[in-house]
Motif scaffolding. Structure first.
Motif, PDB file in Angstrom:
ATOM      1  N   ALA A   1      58.176 -27.873 -52.492  1.00 33.61           N
ATOM      2  CA  ALA A   1      56.826 -28.290 -52.876  1.00 33.61           C
ATOM      3  C   ALA A   1      56.200 -27.204 -53.737  1.00 33.61           C
ATOM      4  CB  ALA A   1      55.970 -28.547 -51.639  1.00 33.61           C
ATOM      5  N   ILE A   2      55.537 -27.606 -54.811  1.00 34.14           N
ATOM      6  CA  ILE A   2      54.825 -26.666 -55.681  1.00 34.14           C
ATOM      7  C   ILE A   2      53.331 -26.825 -55.426  1.00 34.14           C
ATOM      8  CG2 ILE A   2      54.390 -25.920 -58.040  1.00 34.14           C
ATOM      9  CD1 ILE A   2      57.029 -27.233 -58.849  1.00 34.14           C
ATOM     10  N   VAL A   3      52.739 -25.837 -54.792  1.00 33.34           N
ATOM     11  CA  VAL A   3      51.295 -25.851 -54.566  1.00 33.34           C
ATOM     12  C   VAL A   3      50.633 -25.163 -55.759  1.00 33.34           C
ATOM     13  CG1 VAL A   3      49.401 -25.075 -53.099  1.00 33.34           C
ATOM     14  CG2 VAL A   3      51.542 -25.858 -52.071  1.00 33.34           C
ATOM     15  N   GLY A   4      49.750 -25.913 -56.419  1.00 29.79           N
ATOM     16  CA  GLY A   4      49.170 -25.419 -57.664  1.00 29.79           C
ATOM     17  C   GLY A   4      49.864 -26.016 -58.865  1.00 29.79           C
ATOM     18  N   ALA A   5      50.602 -27.116 -58.636  1.00 29.08           N
ATOM     19  CA  ALA A   5      51.252 -27.811 -59.752  1.00 29.08           C
ATOM     20  C   ALA A   5      50.205 -28.197 -60.782  1.00 29.08           C
ATOM     21  CB  ALA A   5      51.984 -29.048 -59.238  1.00 29.08           C
ATOM     22  N   SER A   6      50.600 -28.153 -62.049  1.00 33.02           N
ATOM     23  CA  SER A   6      49.611 -28.367 -63.107  1.00 33.02           C
ATOM     24  C   SER A   6      50.275 -28.933 -64.356  1.00 33.02           C
ATOM     25  CB  SER A   6      48.926 -27.041 -63.451  1.00 33.02           C
ATOM     26  OG  SER A   6      48.100 -27.174 -64.593  1.00 33.02           O
ATOM     27  N   PRO A   7      49.527 -29.779 -65.083  1.00 33.99           N
ATOM     28  CA  PRO A   7      50.039 -30.240 -66.379  1.00 33.99           C
ATOM     29  C   PRO A   7      49.688 -29.289 -67.517  1.00 33.99           C
ATOM     30  CG  PRO A   7      47.994 -31.378 -65.873  1.00 33.99           C
ATOM     31  CD  PRO A   7      48.277 -30.479 -64.705  1.00 33.99           C
ATOM     32  N   THR A   8      48.905 -28.252 -67.250  1.00 35.20           N
ATOM     33  CA  THR A   8      48.483 -27.321 -68.296  1.00 35.20           C
ATOM     34  C   THR A   8      49.684 -26.554 -68.830  1.00 35.20           C
ATOM     35  OG1 THR A   8      46.340 -27.064 -67.215  1.00 35.20           O
ATOM     36  CG2 THR A   8      46.971 -25.393 -68.846  1.00 35.20           C
TER      37      THR A   8
ATOM     38  N   ASN B   1      52.303 -24.014 -69.904  1.00 32.41           N
ATOM     39  CA  ASN B   1      52.574 -22.597 -69.635  1.00 32.41           C
ATOM     40  C   ASN B   1      51.785 -22.014 -68.470  1.00 32.41           C
ATOM     41  OD1 ASN B   1      54.620 -22.054 -71.532  1.00 32.41           O
ATOM     42  ND2 ASN B   1      53.090 -22.006 -73.169  1.00 32.41           N
ATOM     43  N   SER B   2      51.065 -22.848 -67.724  1.00 31.85           N
ATOM     44  CA  SER B   2      50.526 -22.358 -66.454  1.00 31.85           C
ATOM     45  C   SER B   2      51.689 -22.137 -65.495  1.00 31.85           C
ATOM     46  CB  SER B   2      49.548 -23.375 -65.865  1.00 31.85           C
ATOM     47  OG  SER B   2      50.228 -24.583 -65.538  1.00 31.85           O
ATOM     48  N   PHE B   3      51.480 -21.297 -64.463  1.00 35.59           N
ATOM     49  CA  PHE B   3      52.559 -21.041 -63.508  1.00 35.59           C
ATOM     50  C   PHE B   3      53.034 -22.336 -62.864  1.00 35.59           C
ATOM     51  CE2 PHE B   3      52.007 -16.260 -62.328  1.00 35.59           C
ATOM     52  CZ  PHE B   3      52.278 -15.935 -63.642  1.00 35.59           C
ATOM     53  N   GLY B   4      52.089 -23.224 -62.516  1.00 37.02           N
ATOM     54  CA  GLY B   4      52.474 -24.479 -61.881  1.00 37.02           C
ATOM     55  C   GLY B   4      53.288 -25.369 -62.793  1.00 37.02           C
ATOM     56  N   GLU B   5      52.916 -25.410 -64.080  1.00 35.63           N
ATOM     57  CA  GLU B   5      53.672 -26.228 -65.041  1.00 35.63           C
ATOM     58  C   GLU B   5      55.051 -25.645 -65.299  1.00 35.63           C
ATOM     59  OE1 GLU B   5      55.331 -27.308 -68.883  1.00 35.63           O
ATOM     60  OE2 GLU B   5      54.436 -25.354 -68.421  1.00 35.63           O
TER      61      GLU B   5
ATOM     62  N   GLN C   1      71.647 -24.913 -58.705  1.00 37.32           N
ATOM     63  CA  GLN C   1      70.989 -25.143 -59.997  1.00 37.32           C
ATOM     64  C   GLN C   1      69.464 -25.146 -59.824  1.00 37.32           C
ATOM     65  OE1 GLN C   1      73.291 -26.214 -63.122  1.00 37.32           O
ATOM     66  NE2 GLN C   1      74.122 -24.693 -61.747  1.00 37.32           N
ATOM     67  N   MET C   2      68.960 -24.222 -59.023  1.00 41.82           N
ATOM     68  CA  MET C   2      67.546 -24.193 -58.662  1.00 41.82           C
ATOM     69  C   MET C   2      66.902 -22.885 -59.094  1.00 41.82           C
ATOM     70  SD  MET C   2      65.835 -24.230 -54.846  1.00 41.82           S
ATOM     71  CE  MET C   2      66.344 -22.521 -54.556  1.00 41.82           C
ATOM     72  N   CYS C   3      65.822 -22.992 -59.865  1.00 39.16           N
ATOM     73  CA  CYS C   3      65.060 -21.822 -60.281  1.00 39.16           C
ATOM     74  C   CYS C   3      63.647 -21.940 -59.730  1.00 39.16           C
ATOM     75  CB  CYS C   3      65.033 -21.709 -61.806  1.00 39.16           C
ATOM     76  SG  CYS C   3      64.042 -20.320 -62.416  1.00 39.16           S
ATOM     77  N   LEU C   4      63.293 -21.083 -58.788  1.00 42.53           N
ATOM     78  CA  LEU C   4      61.947 -21.045 -58.222  1.00 42.53           C
ATOM     79  C   LEU C   4      61.215 -19.866 -58.846  1.00 42.53           C
ATOM     80  CD1 LEU C   4      62.617 -21.723 -54.418  1.00 42.53           C
ATOM     81  CD2 LEU C   4      61.954 -23.354 -56.188  1.00 42.53           C
ATOM     82  N   SER C   5      60.754 -20.038 -60.062  1.00 44.62           N
ATOM     83  CA  SER C   5      60.140 -18.934 -60.787  1.00 44.62           C
ATOM     84  C   SER C   5      59.319 -19.471 -61.952  1.00 44.62           C
ATOM     85  CB  SER C   5      61.207 -17.974 -61.318  1.00 44.62           C
ATOM     86  OG  SER C   5      60.622 -16.934 -62.076  1.00 44.62           O
ATOM     87  N   PHE C   6      58.330 -18.675 -62.375  1.00 47.83           N
ATOM     88  CA  PHE C   6      57.640 -18.998 -63.623  1.00 47.83           C
ATOM     89  C   PHE C   6      58.414 -18.466 -64.815  1.00 47.83           C
ATOM     90  CE2 PHE C   6      55.759 -15.148 -61.787  1.00 47.83           C
ATOM     91  CZ  PHE C   6      55.919 -14.227 -62.801  1.00 47.83           C
ATOM     92  N   ASN C   7      59.463 -17.668 -64.550  1.00 46.52           N
ATOM     93  CA  ASN C   7      60.366 -17.215 -65.610  1.00 46.52           C
ATOM     94  C   ASN C   7      61.462 -18.253 -65.810  1.00 46.52           C
ATOM     95  OD1 ASN C   7      59.433 -14.764 -66.600  1.00 46.52           O
ATOM     96  ND2 ASN C   7      61.402 -13.784 -66.328  1.00 46.52           N
ATOM     97  N   PRO C   8      61.913 -18.476 -67.018  1.00 43.60           N
ATOM     98  CA  PRO C   8      62.967 -19.472 -67.219  1.00 43.60           C
ATOM     99  C   PRO C   8      64.295 -19.000 -66.649  1.00 43.60           C
ATOM    100  CG  PRO C   8      62.515 -18.293 -69.264  1.00 43.60           C
ATOM    101  CD  PRO C   8      61.467 -17.858 -68.280  1.00 43.60           C
ATOM    102  N   PRO C   9      65.119 -19.936 -66.185  1.00 44.60           N
ATOM    103  CA  PRO C   9      66.437 -19.558 -65.663  1.00 44.60           C
ATOM    104  C   PRO C   9      67.382 -19.175 -66.793  1.00 44.60           C
ATOM    105  CG  PRO C   9      66.235 -21.934 -65.726  1.00 44.60           C
ATOM    106  CD  PRO C   9      64.884 -21.383 -66.127  1.00 44.60           C
TER     107      PRO C   9
END
Length: 716
Positions: free
Chosen positions: A24-31, A33-37, A150-158
């Motif tokens: 689950a992503i808390v703070g998910a966002s359509p904005t 480059n936001s962390f949630g997006e 194949q899972m990346c839990l980060s705001f940085n790209p895999p």
């Protein structure tokens, strides 16, 4: 009192956090480059269930978005918390109440700010996690990658998520930026199982993450980079688990300056600096220590591919004479043998190497290998079939397409013989033809430095030897009655140290040969003692306030008659009276002059992080200037003690020095073993211990001076 550290987590403890079925992503966002997006975008390859949480949006793209974690159709295994610091605690409490398996907190601004109130907020997060069984990574964390899922839990790209291979490595780092920086090795072909960062580690830290990988079947070796730990013993425990599961751990430690090493009363305390102690402790657990961060990934991949060494040497097959010389230089620097081929092997080499090349090791096939492609395989086959070699080293001098098949040949030959090949990338064309082929070959290890290659081979062989030595019998040679008698005597001691006389008496109870002595109060008593013990004699002031007697000028040697004894008695008392503040003098020790021999220091200390250590090196007054010592966790067994002696740079002095006879290494090793048990048995009372010098000659070993520093925390 030191706080009790929590036990190191198991793989089962961290399974829902690091290998979740749902996120689950808390703070998910359509904005954009936001962390949630970004977090959602980077989960595109994840096959598990993804839930979005943000009360502002009913949907994000084609996904439903929920107002809270409680509104989700299931309790997620892992929650990625992308909200700001002010909102994090409420989300963590909700995770704990629902029974979420784990959470990752991106938000910064906690203890790293140095502000007490922010540190308290971080501690609150950790306390919630510990009390409710919620495993928490962060705060101030960049996240993690599970390549197997194949899972990346980060705001940085895999990075590149490569297909599963038999030589995946796991990477653990306190610093998230360094973790993802090193993970870019995937772009050149390195295969990772996981990249895990720890951030501020209010709950899960690098020790827990190493322990997880120790039990992870898709991880074959572990690379770890860290700065410091409140309790490094937890990381040692994690490393031991990895070693028990046949997985090498390779460590690079930041912050290795010695400025943090506390000044100590004894030589041992000043010699066992922070970095040397860390290294000794980690090697004790089977960890490979690298000196340079750019050697970390290469060394870990090598360890994942190499298997166990046979104890043989390295065969160098080069197409450049200069590259062969470079290899020989680095082999010599790191103590890696380059044995010469057998006669039968040499005959094969001579058939395929032109006369202007070299059929010795290193072998120079010359540029003729371009026209005669079969020569490399024939020479490599002969060398790998030779039991003198367990590594084939092939410098990749120029990165051209026509040179790439040589890498496949090296891998094929190494695989056929159950050995390992190393490709040292000499070319400055980083990422050129052959690099990806090397990284993805299960039997060829890539090194971007000849120095790092031979350092890794040396560490590989050293690790195998050390683990074999550590497996030998470590039974104490000291009887329980002697141990208990010394414990009682130490318990009765007052002050900060134990002077030479009683210190030697305690060591003698542990079977350490010590010189006779007599404590006297007058010059006449000194003469009488000298005549009883036999000339020549030594006089020393005995004082708890003068731990370093030579520095204070209160020692006189080689006194050959009564007149010399009387004069020396007066001189050393006068020298003692010049010491400030005024010392308490218990008397003067008289002891027979020991026969000449090599002076050795055997010391021990209780390290606040790792516990009791033993230190061995050349002794005497030059000990801190020479600083040639070896350190190990105590206690050690006889084989480990001999290995400490072999590790000294000046070990040749043990074989006879300036007319002195060779040292009886077995007796010296026995003394090391007994002193290591002394500090281990009495670690609650003994803070530091010096036996300096221990004189080694044809008669064996003899302790002629000793000093014990008592723990200030121990009761008087």
């Amino acid at each position: 009192m030191k706080a009790v550290s929590p036990p190191v987590h198991t793989r089962a403890d961290l399974q829902r956090l690091l290998s979740p079925s749902s996120v689950a992503i808390v703070g998910a966002s359509p904005t954009p480059n936001s962390f949630g997006e970004r977090a959602l975008r980077h989960l595109e390859g994840f096959a598990g269930r993804i839930h979005l949480v943000n009360a502002k949006y009913p949907r994000i793209g084609d996904r439903e978005c929920h107002a809270s974690l409680k509104a989700l159709p299931e309790v997620p295994d892992c929650v990625l918390i992308t909200v700001g610091r002010e909102s994090v605690e409420a989300v963590v409490r909700e995770c704990a109440e629902l029974g979420v398996g784990g959470a990752v907190v991106f938000a910064s601004g906690y203890a790293e700010t140095g502000k007490p109130e922010r540190a308290a907020q971080q501690e609150t997060l950790g306390r919630i996690a510990r009390e409710r069984g919620l495993r928490l990574i962060g705060p101030n964390c960049i996240g993690l990658i599970n390549y197997v899922q194949q899972m990346c839990l980060s705001f940085n790209p895999p990075q590149v998520l490569r297909a599963t291979t038999a030589h995946r490595i796991g990477l653990v780092s306190q610093s998230g930026a360094l973790a993802f920086s090193l993970a870019q090795a995937a772009e050149r072909g390195v295969c990772f199982s996981h990249v895990l960062s720890a951030g501020n580690s209010c709950d899960v830290d690098v020790a827990d993450q190493v322990a997880y990988l120790a039990e992870e079947p898709d991880c074959k070796a572990i690379a770890c980079i860290f700065e410091g730990l409140a309790d490094p013993g937890r990381l040692l425990e994690a490393a031991r688990r990895a070693t028990a599961n046949g997985k090498p751990v390779v460590v690079f430690k930041l912050a290795t300056g010695e400025s943090g090493a506390a000044a100590a009363m004894s030589h041992t305390g000043s010699l066992a600096g922070a970095t040397a102690t860390y290294r000794a402790a980690f090697e004790h657990a089977g960890v490979v220590w690298v000196e340079h961060v750019d050697a970390l990934i290469d060394t870990a991949v090598f360890m994942a591919k190499a298997g166990e060494p046979s104890g043989a040497g390295v065969a160098v097959v080069a197409t450049s004479g200069g590259a062969g010389v470079m290899a020989a230089d680095k082999a010599d620097l790191h103590g890696v043998p380059l044995p010469q081929p057998s006669d039968a092997t040499r005959a094969v080499l001579e058939q395929h190497i032109p006369e202007f090349g070299s059929s010795r090791n290193p072998c120079d096939l010359t540029a003729q290998v371009i026209a005669n492609g079969q020569s490399l395989e024939a020479c490599a086959e002969a060398l790998m079939a030779d039991p003198a070699f367990d590594v084939l080293l092939l410098p990749h001098v120029i990165a051209y397409d026509f040179a790439t098949p040589r890498i496949h040949i090296a891998g094929k030959v190494a695989r056929r013989h159950g050995k390992i090949a190393c490709n040292v990338w000499v070319s400055e064309f980083m990422g050129g033809p052959g690099m990806l082929e090397t990284e993805t070959d299960p039997d060829v290890a890539l090194f971007r430095s000849m120095d790092h290659c031979f350092a890794a081979i040396a560490a590989w062989k050293r690790r195998a030897r050390y683990l074999a030595l550590a497996a030998q019998d470590s039974t104490s040679p000291v009887a329980p009655a002697q141990r208990d008698a010394v414990a009682a005597e130490l318990a009765a001691c007052t002050g900060s140290n134990v002077t030479e006389g009683p210190a030697k008496r305690m060591l003698a109870a542990y079977g350490i040969p010590t010189v006779q002595d007599a404590l006297v109060q007058t010059a006449d008593e000194a003469v009488a003692a000298a005549e009883r013990l036999g000339y020549p004699v030594v006089l020393k002031v005995e004082s708890v306030d003068i731990p370093h007697k030579t520095d204070a000028g209160v020692v006189r040697l080689n006194l050959r008659d009564a007149a010399a004894v009387e004069a020396a008695f007066a001189q050393i008392l006068q020298a003692a009276q010049r010491v400030q503040p005024s010392p308490h003098i218990a008397g003067v020790l008289v002891q027979p002059m020991a026969k000449p021999g090599l002076e050795i220091l055997i010391g021990a200390r209780r390290d606040p992080m790792f516990g009791p250590l033993v230190v061995v090196g050349l002794g005497g007054v030059m000990v801190e200037l020479v600083k040639d010592t070896q350190i190990a966790l105590a206690p050690v067994n006889p084989a480990q003690a001999l290995a400490l002696l072999d590790g000294l740079r000046t070990r040749q002095a043990l074989d006879g020095f300036r007319g002195l006879p060779p040292v009886d290494r077995a007796k010296l090793a026995d003394a090391i073993v007994r002193i290591s048990h002394f500090v281990h048995d009495h670690q609650d009372r003994v803070d530091e211990l010096d036996v300096n010098p221990l004189i080694c000659n044809a008669d064996g070993v003899l302790a002629v001076d000793a000093l014990i520093g008592l723990s200030p925390a121990a009761p008087a």
